[in-house]
Design a protein around this motif. Structure first.
Motif, PDB file in Angstrom:
ATOM      1  N   SER A 272       1.796  30.734  14.193  1.00 51.11           N
ATOM      2  CA  SER A 272       2.600  30.515  15.403  1.00 51.11           C
ATOM      3  C   SER A 272       1.706  30.440  16.630  1.00 51.11           C
ATOM      4  O   SER A 272       1.868  29.568  17.490  1.00 51.11           O
ATOM      5  CB  SER A 272       3.627  31.638  15.580  1.00 51.11           C
ATOM      6  OG  SER A 272       4.509  31.692  14.479  1.00 51.11           O
ATOM      7  N   ASP A 273       0.721  31.368  16.723  1.00 52.29           N
ATOM      8  CA  ASP A 273      -0.182  31.363  17.873  1.00 52.29           C
ATOM      9  C   ASP A 273      -1.002  30.090  17.903  1.00 52.29           C
ATOM     10  O   ASP A 273      -1.269  29.532  18.975  1.00 52.29           O
ATOM     11  CB  ASP A 273      -1.105  32.580  17.836  1.00 52.29           C
ATOM     12  CG  ASP A 273      -0.368  33.873  18.145  1.00 52.29           C
ATOM     13  OD1 ASP A 273       0.736  33.783  18.724  1.00 52.29           O
ATOM     14  OD2 ASP A 273      -0.888  34.952  17.815  1.00 52.29           O
ATOM     15  N   THR A 274      -1.423  29.624  16.712  1.00 56.42           N
ATOM     16  CA  THR A 274      -2.213  28.385  16.651  1.00 56.42           C
ATOM     17  C   THR A 274      -1.383  27.216  17.143  1.00 56.42           C
ATOM     18  O   THR A 274      -1.859  26.375  17.920  1.00 56.42           O
ATOM     19  CB  THR A 274      -2.680  28.129  15.211  1.00 56.42           C
ATOM     20  OG1 THR A 274      -3.461  29.240  14.765  1.00 56.42           O
ATOM     21  CG2 THR A 274      -3.520  26.867  15.131  1.00 56.42           C
ATOM     22  N   ARG A 275      -0.125  27.148  16.679  1.00 59.08           N
ATOM     23  CA  ARG A 275       0.750  26.070  17.138  1.00 59.08           C
ATOM     24  C   ARG A 275       0.963  26.165  18.650  1.00 59.08           C
ATOM     25  O   ARG A 275       0.941  25.159  19.367  1.00 59.08           O
ATOM     26  CB  ARG A 275       2.097  26.161  16.418  1.00 59.08           C
ATOM     27  CG  ARG A 275       2.012  25.876  14.925  1.00 59.08           C
ATOM     28  CD  ARG A 275       1.944  24.366  14.663  1.00 59.08           C
ATOM     29  NE  ARG A 275       1.843  24.067  13.255  1.00 59.08           N
ATOM     30  CZ  ARG A 275       2.890  23.988  12.427  1.00 59.08           C
ATOM     31  NH1 ARG A 275       4.117  24.209  12.888  1.00 59.08           N
ATOM     32  NH2 ARG A 275       2.723  23.700  11.155  1.00 59.08           N
ATOM     33  N   ARG A 276       1.173  27.411  19.136  1.00 58.83           N
ATOM     34  CA  ARG A 276       1.356  27.577  20.581  1.00 58.83           C
ATOM     35  C   ARG A 276       0.099  27.163  21.329  1.00 58.83           C
ATOM     36  O   ARG A 276       0.171  26.547  22.396  1.00 58.83           O
ATOM     37  CB  ARG A 276       1.712  29.040  20.904  1.00 58.83           C
ATOM     38  CG  ARG A 276       3.169  29.378  20.681  1.00 58.83           C
ATOM     39  CD  ARG A 276       3.515  30.708  21.293  1.00 58.83           C
ATOM     40  NE  ARG A 276       2.857  31.810  20.613  1.00 58.83           N
ATOM     41  CZ  ARG A 276       3.397  32.476  19.596  1.00 58.83           C
ATOM     42  NH1 ARG A 276       4.600  32.135  19.158  1.00 58.83           N
ATOM     43  NH2 ARG A 276       2.753  33.463  19.022  1.00 58.83           N
ATOM     44  N   HIS A 277      -1.069  27.535  20.761  1.00 56.46           N
ATOM     45  CA  HIS A 277      -2.328  27.164  21.405  1.00 56.46           C
ATOM     46  C   HIS A 277      -2.477  25.644  21.453  1.00 56.46           C
ATOM     47  O   HIS A 277      -2.921  25.090  22.470  1.00 56.46           O
ATOM     48  CB  HIS A 277      -3.496  27.787  20.648  1.00 56.46           C
ATOM     49  CG  HIS A 277      -4.840  27.486  21.233  1.00 56.46           C
ATOM     50  ND1 HIS A 277      -5.216  27.920  22.478  1.00 56.46           N
ATOM     51  CD2 HIS A 277      -5.888  26.767  20.744  1.00 56.46           C
ATOM     52  CE1 HIS A 277      -6.443  27.492  22.744  1.00 56.46           C
ATOM     53  NE2 HIS A 277      -6.870  26.805  21.715  1.00 56.46           N
TER      54      HIS A 277
END
Length: 678
Positions: A272-277
């Motif tokens: 999720s953090d990677t997608r948000r990043h």
């Protein structure tokens, strides 16, 4: 009496040793010497106590376990070999046995802690036996130090607990299922993420956790693992019990038993953090595009009004934000005066203001007071405007517009993105606020230099926080300001004085803490270097230009010019806030001739950066150009500016080229290309 014992290094069982000893210690008590071989070879500690709990015999091995020599223990109470916390229980249990003859526990292989002479506890295994001699009751105990065994057992238990805890505490989901898709193992993270109980997970198939649209792709990946033995990574999502989809990356590997693939092990990582990043990076790319457009607008704009209007239009027009507004706090600090806006900018700043709790300063006030970007999340716009949804939540940011600690109002932007405003975007907005602030300051300075009409103000002050006022009072003299400039954290002033000696001025300056150095220059000039700001720096930050200054025996008169549309009250308030004993004594509008010396100098210096102009002025007033009888060299001037001589030369040469190009090729310098600013 003879005994069959093992050689030194061997060992009896504790029970056998106790049985043998309880028979033989009768001879010890009666005066018969115990065979030396038995005493020397026993690895366990033997202790004999009477029915009063006193030790009557101890073998040499007790020293290894308890730290006492055997002779030192004789006639001492057995409780001294027991930790204090266990002594009361020992006494009551021992007394109860003496009275009743009934054991409360098995006397073989009892585990308890002994007390070493130095106070630390020793884990022990213990065996007891009772015997009588001449009608007296005695007890023999065999003690074996099991520290190594306990340590190994604790280490093994700790390792097992560690592995289990690590498995369950991993932030990733870890699982294994057989070829039929039945789960055989999973960590607690699976339960936490998916929301299923263990019984429910046992009844599910791996694809039950995957969105239906990804079944074919993920199923194919599982097939490659089971049939080809490949290690496969695939991105999809975990579907939780309530239907939420969480982005995950799964890596599967074959589960092998006896050389045969019997299932698959896998690790799932939340991305999720990677997608948000990734979305943030895309967002920053869009923002950078908008900022480049804003930069072009700042170059083209010539007035403050054009700058604020272009900034709002470009930020909304390039799609960076759904609204933008530029303005400032009103006089009483309770409202927001809008200078320019685009999209939902005006409406959103009003909604954001109303949304704040009464005990919390409004967002624009907080931004103005702190000088930092402030964000309000989850703001709804209220009534529909230009077809926008009324109840869509948005984020609103208030960005101070600053330049050299001077503030030129605030920029407000709003977005309806789900992710709101990231920390990185807030930092970019803060930098944008400085860029806009510098552009506004440059426009005001340009307007001041090129305008025929200016407002001239005269200030009088007796505030001795001003270094030149303090020096004129202490030296009882008149100081006339010829030039002032700032560089880094220092202010440099050039004064002349016709009624005071250099020694008197130096002596007076030495009593002023803010003055760091005083140098006498050619032609009766003095160079003062001070820490921090002065009245001239306050005026400069507000877009005013000091044209004259005289300090005479503790009172100074300062004359400054402002653009014709400048807020004089704002300038005066800022000066009196810094230097309370200051008054505005005159104000009038005046027309300047384009041929006036100040105008000519202004046009010559129009393209100079602050550092270039500081280098040129410092060099001139320090006598650097007075060749061949110069009074300062490059090192002296560089030291004044607190820079390296090489840096000074670089600033000076570029400044000279720009000034000479204006002089010889036209006042606008169009024929001379700018080869870089330093």
């Amino acid at each position: 009496m003879s005994y069959d014992v093992e050689r030194p290094g061997g060992a009896w069982s504790g029970a056998a040793a106790a049985n043998a000893v309880d028979e033989s210690f009768v001879d010890v008590i009666g005066g018969t010497v115990l065979p030396e071989l038995l005493i020397a070879s026993a690895p366990e500690s033997f202790v004999v106590v009477d029915d009063g709990g006193s030790i009557v015999f101890a073998n040499p091995a007790v020293e290894r376990v308890f730290g006492y020599e055997p002779e030192a223990l004789v006639d001492r109470s057995l409780v001294e070999l027991i930790p204090e916390r266990c002594r009361d229980a020992h006494r009551s249990g021992f007394d109860a046995y003496l009275r009743s003859g009934r054991r409360s526990f098995d006397w073989d292989d009892v585990r308890f802690s002994g007390r070493h002479r130095d106070g630390h506890e020793v884990p022990l295994a213990m065996w007891f036996r009772e015997f009588t001699h001449d009608g007296d009751r005695y007890f023999v105990g065999v003690f074996r130090d099991i520290s190594a065994q306990v340590q190994r057992r604790e280490q093994l238990a700790s390792e097992r607990a560690f592995v289990g805890s690590m498995f369950d505490a991993l932030p990733d989901v870890v699982y294994a299922f057989d070829r039929e898709g039945r789960f055989v193992r999973w960590n607690d993270r699976v339960n936490e993420v998916a929301g299923y109980t263990d019984d429910e997970i046992e009844s599910l198939n791996p694809l039950d956790f995957i969105p239906a649209d990804d079944h074919e792709r993920v199923g194919s990946a599982i097939g490659r693992v089971l049939e080809e033995g490949s290690v496969v990574t695939v991105e999809s999502a975990i579907v939780t019990r309530d239907g939420t989809e969480i982005p995950y990356e799964f890596t599967g590997a074959p589960l092998v038993e006896n050389g045969e693939i019997v299932g698959q092990t896998g690790v799932g990582r939340d991305i999720s953090d990677t997608r948000r990043h990734e979305r943030t990076l895309e967002r920053l790319d869009d923002l950078n595009t908008a900022i480049r457009s804003v930069d072009r607008a700042l170059v083209e704009a010539e007035t403050r009004e054009e700058i604020t209007r272009s900034v709002c239009t470009r930020l909304v027009g390039e799609g960076a934000y759904c609204g933008a507004v530029v303005g400032s706090l009103d006089g009483d600090g309770e409202g927001f005066d809008v200078d320019a806006h685009a999209g939902l900018g005006r409406q959103m700043v009003e909604v954001a203001e109303r949304r704040e709790e009464s005990s919390v300063p409004p967002i624009v006030a907080r931004a103005a007071e702190s000088g930092s970007v402030q964000v309000s999340e989850g703001v709804t716009s209220g009534p529909m405007v230009d077809g926008e949804e009324a109840d869509r939540p948005r984020s609103f940011a208030a960005v101070p517009l600053t330049a050299n600690d001077r503030r030129f109002g605030l920029l407000g932007v709003c977005t309806d993105r789900v992710l709101g405003l990231s920390e990185r975007e807030r930092a970019v907005l803060g930098e944008l606020g400085e860029v806009i602030g510098n552009a506004i300051q440059s426009a005001l300075t340009h307007q001041l230099l090129h305008s025929d009409a200016v407002v001239e103000i005269e200030l009088r002050t007796r505030d001795e926080d001003l270094p030149f006022v303090a020096v004129s009072a202490a030296a009882d003299c008149r100081l006339e300001l010829k030039r002032s400039l700032s560089f880094g954290g220092e202010q440099v002033f050039y004064f002349t004085s016709s009624d005071a000696s250099a020694e008197r001025i130096r002596e007076a300056a030495s009593s002023v803490p803010s003055i760091t150095a005083v140098d006498e220059l050619e032609g009766g000039r003095f160079e003062f270097r001070t820490r921090g700001g002065t009245i001239t720096s306050v005026l400069a930050e507000l877009g005013a230009r000091t044209t004259a200054g005289v300090a005479d025996r503790g009172e100074a008169r300062i004359v400054a010019e402002l653009p014709s549309d400048a807020e004089v009250r704002e300038v005066v308030d800022a000066v009196t806030e810094a230097y309370p004993e200051t008054d505005l004594t005159a104000r009038h509008e005046t027309e300047r001739s384009l041929r006036a010396p100040d105008e000519f100098r202004g046009r010559l210096a129009a393209d100079l950066t602050e550092k270039q102009q500081a280098a040129l002025e410092a060099a001139y007033f320090a006598g650097y150009f007075a060749w061949p009888a110069r009074t300062s060299d490059a090192g002296d001037v560089a030291e004044t500016l607190d820079i390296a001589p090489q840096t000074f030369h670089q600033h000076l040469r570029v400044a000279e080229r720009k000034v000479l190009s204006k002089l010889f090729e036209g006042t606008d310098g169009d024929a001379v290309p700018d080869r870089g600013r330093t």
